[in-house]
Design a protein around this motif. Structure first.
Motif, PDB file in Angstrom:
ATOM      1  N   SER A  36      43.315  23.524  41.613  1.00  0.00           N
ATOM      2  CA  SER A  36      43.659  24.930  41.361  1.00  0.00           C
ATOM      3  C   SER A  36      43.241  25.259  39.934  1.00  0.00           C
ATOM      4  N   ALA A  37      43.548  26.478  39.515  1.00  0.00           N
ATOM      5  CA  ALA A  37      43.375  26.849  38.106  1.00  0.00           C
ATOM      6  C   ALA A  37      44.637  26.415  37.354  1.00  0.00           C
ATOM      7  N   LYS A  47      50.036  32.192  34.560  1.00  0.00           N
ATOM      8  CA  LYS A  47      49.008  31.351  35.191  1.00  0.00           C
ATOM      9  C   LYS A  47      47.631  31.867  34.798  1.00  0.00           C
ATOM     10  N   THR A  49      45.095  32.261  36.642  1.00  0.00           N
ATOM     11  CA  THR A  49      44.625  33.254  37.628  1.00  0.00           C
ATOM     12  C   THR A  49      45.165  34.647  37.299  1.00  0.00           C
ATOM     13  N   GLU A 121      39.509  28.256  38.933  1.00  0.00           N
ATOM     14  CA  GLU A 121      39.405  26.933  39.555  1.00  0.00           C
ATOM     15  C   GLU A 121      38.030  26.308  39.251  1.00  0.00           C
ATOM     16  N   PHE A 183      40.181  27.603  46.345  1.00  0.00           N
ATOM     17  CA  PHE A 183      40.457  29.043  46.310  1.00  0.00           C
ATOM     18  C   PHE A 183      39.287  29.967  46.686  1.00  0.00           C
ATOM     19  N   ARG A 197      46.033  34.611  47.678  1.00  0.00           N
ATOM     20  CA  ARG A 197      46.655  33.904  46.549  1.00  0.00           C
ATOM     21  C   ARG A 197      47.246  32.570  46.996  1.00  0.00           C
ATOM     22  N   GLY A 198      47.129  31.587  46.140  1.00  0.00           N
ATOM     23  CA  GLY A 198      47.623  30.252  46.484  1.00  0.00           C
ATOM     24  C   GLY A 198      46.663  29.490  47.390  1.00  0.00           C
ATOM     25  N   GLY A 199      45.438  30.031  47.520  1.00  0.00           N
ATOM     26  CA  GLY A 199      44.527  29.528  48.551  1.00  0.00           C
ATOM     27  C   GLY A 199      43.840  28.195  48.286  1.00  0.00           C
ATOM     28  N   SER A 200      44.110  27.543  47.153  1.00  0.00           N
ATOM     29  CA  SER A 200      43.506  26.210  46.972  1.00  0.00           C
ATOM     30  C   SER A 200      44.044  25.220  48.004  1.00  0.00           C
ATOM     31  N   ASP A 201      45.267  25.458  48.459  1.00  0.00           N
ATOM     32  CA  ASP A 201      45.814  24.630  49.548  1.00  0.00           C
ATOM     33  C   ASP A 201      44.902  24.712  50.773  1.00  0.00           C
TER      34      ASP A 201
HETATM   35  N1  ASP Z   1      44.850  29.929  41.416  1.00  0.00           N
HETATM   36  C1  ASP Z   1      45.035  30.644  42.640  1.00  0.00           C
HETATM   37  C2  ASP Z   1      46.340  31.420  42.610  1.00  0.00           C
HETATM   38  O1  ASP Z   1      47.078  31.353  41.640  1.00  0.00           O
HETATM   39  C3  ASP Z   1      44.921  29.756  43.835  1.00  0.00           C
HETATM   40  C4  ASP Z   1      45.823  28.552  43.839  1.00  0.00           C
HETATM   41  O2  ASP Z   1      46.408  28.199  42.833  1.00  0.00           O
HETATM   42  O3  ASP Z   1      45.950  27.924  44.898  1.00  0.00           O
HETATM   43  O4  ASP Z   1      46.626  32.118  43.528  1.00  0.00           O
END
Ligand code: ASP
Length: 468
Positions: A36-37, A47, A49, A121, A183, A197-201
């Protein structure tokens, strides 16, 4: 082969990055690393991002965002300096980042936003690869476009294309450690697009499926998934093993540990997922698997999410009116609304929607159309609802779970606006007023996990007495 994904808090500063790299180096099977970032270093931090989004918004609005840009560069400068990477490396990383941030003239505003967001990222992956090399490892930054991360052209909400998997599978034979930025991916025409958002998963899960990993390790900042939000209950019971289905239901209803869309690729390829803690890698973590463990408990987790509303419609003899349901849902479709649930009775039906989607003008149009086109007896819209969910594969085989749950809610004096059992019988959902959601979750936790919590505490106490 293991795919190891590290979230933002695991990469927030040089100290965390060192932990990440020692985890990667400790196991030769960890050959594909997704990052992730950099996330928050402390509670009220921002963060990277979000810094990038602030930058892009400000730049698009005013054509200038020097302070915002400096905040981003500052985060990376600090990391590069504290990792003692050579000065040229720092300068190169900064120049590349700078180039993306100045790309506005070439791109439309929404594409510019996605490109800027992805830089978090992308830069992080380059830093990690550099740092691993400085430690003597063979490590490579992987460019998602060259690697074949093909996605749909939905800006800020991309989805992987099925044809991506074949090309990505070649990452299995890459030498050394491959560091892949999470991401984002690229459309067939070469545009960069981010996941939600959160898409590195999601990236990690796609890669785990593509290379047929033995396990997809998802490193975050908690020892395991808990059966309930630990902000509501101190030291709640830990989840050792959970099924994809249960996790999907819990992620839907507010479990923030794992992105709700990230389960699909791993699930389809039957890759187990292990949620682990970067700050305590020896803890076994939580395994997400396809089959429930033998000693199935009836309830595996309790969650709640607010921000729902309900359109209630009643009409005498609704059950006999052919096409009523279709016409009702078609009105919603024509307003571009997706619905979440539709609990129903003989002469009535409620449609539960996300409140953020139902704007005031849409609501007015929909109510008028339902009244005039479906000639209903009654219609009302209730706002401010939360859905409280109990989830467990074991509920299918056991009798009396609903009775226990409703009794617990009744003795906490919580009024139920709606009850809905998912057709798969893996979950049961209670609609309550948003302001009562936390109390409802606590009451359900006491009912289903109260004893187990005492056992967990007793075991911990015994262990510490033995150590003394
Ligand atoms: N950096 C991105 C976010 O904050 C993706 C991630 O962290 O998974 O949404």
């Amino acid at each position: 082969m293991k795919v190891a994904k590290f979230g933002g808090t695991s990469l927030a500063n040089a100290e965390q990055i060192k932990k990440v790299c020692s985890i990667v180096r400790a196991d030769q099977d960890r050959r594909l690393v997704v990052v992730s970032a950099p996330g928050k270093r402390f509670k009220d931090d921002t963060k990277v991002t979000d810094l990038l989004i602030n930058y892009a918004e400000r730049y698009l609005e005013t054509g200038e965002a020097t302070a915002e840009k400096q905040a981003i560069l500052g985060r990376y400068q600090e990391i590069v300096a504290e990792l003692h990477l050579p000065v040229e490396v720092g300068a190169q990383i900064e120049a590349e980042l700078d180039e993306v941030l100045s790309n506005e003239k070439r791109l439309s505003p929404d594409r510019f936003m996605d490109a800027v967001k992805a830089a978090g990222e992308d830069t992080c992956a380059k830093v990690i690869a550099q740092y691993l090399r400085s430690l003597g490892e063979e490590a490579h930054y992987i460019n998602p476009q060259e690697a074949g991360m093909l996605v749909t052209d939905e800006v800020g909400n991309a989805h992987v294309l099925p044809e991506a998997y074949e090309k990505l599978s070649t990452l299995r034979s890459g030498s050394g450690i491959s560091v892949f930025p999470g991401f984002f991916g690229f459309t067939k025409t070469g545009n960069l697009v981010t996941f939600s958002r959160g898409g590195s998963d999601i990236t990690g899960s796609i890669l785990a499926a593509a290379v047929k990993a033995d396990v997809y390790e998802n490193f975050t900042d908690v020892d395991s998934v808990y059966v309930v939000n630990p902000n509501l209950i101190a030291h709640p019971v830990e989840v050792k093993e959970i099924t994809y289905r249960e996790m999907r239901e819990l992620s839907y209803s507010g479990f923030g540990v794992f992105h709700e869309e990230a389960l699909i690729p791993a699930y389809q390829a039957n890759i187990p997922v292990c949620i682990k803690n970067t700050n305590n890698p020896v803890a076994p973590g939580t395994m997400i698997v396809s089959e429930p463990p033998v000693s199935t408990k009836r309830v595996s987790g309790i969650a709640s999410d607010s921000g729902f509303c309900s359109i209630y419609v009643s009409k005498y003899l609704m059950n006999k009116e052919i096409g009523f349901g279709r016409k009702l849902l078609q009105i919603l479709e024509e307003e571009y609304l997706s619905y979440e649930h539709t609990p129903s009775g003989i002469d009535n039906i409620s449609v539960i929607l996300r409140e953020r989607d139902l704007t005031a003008d849409k609501e007015q149009r929909i109510v008028e159309r339902i009244q005039s086109e479906l000639r209903v007896d009654d219609i009302s819209v209730t706002h401010g609802l939360a859905l409280v969910m109990i989830v467990g594969e074991g509920m299918r085989q056991s009798v009396g779970t609903t009775a226990r749950a409703t009794a617990a809610l009744a003795s906490a004096k919580i009024n139920l606006e709606m009850i809905n059992q998912g057709s798969s019988e893996v979950s049961m959902m209670f609609g309550v007023k948003s302001e009562e959601a936390d109390r409802a979750v606590i009451a359900l936790y006491q009912e289903f996990f109260g004893c187990e919590e005492n056992e967990q505490a007793a075991t911990a106490h015994q262990a510490s007495s033995v150590m003394v």
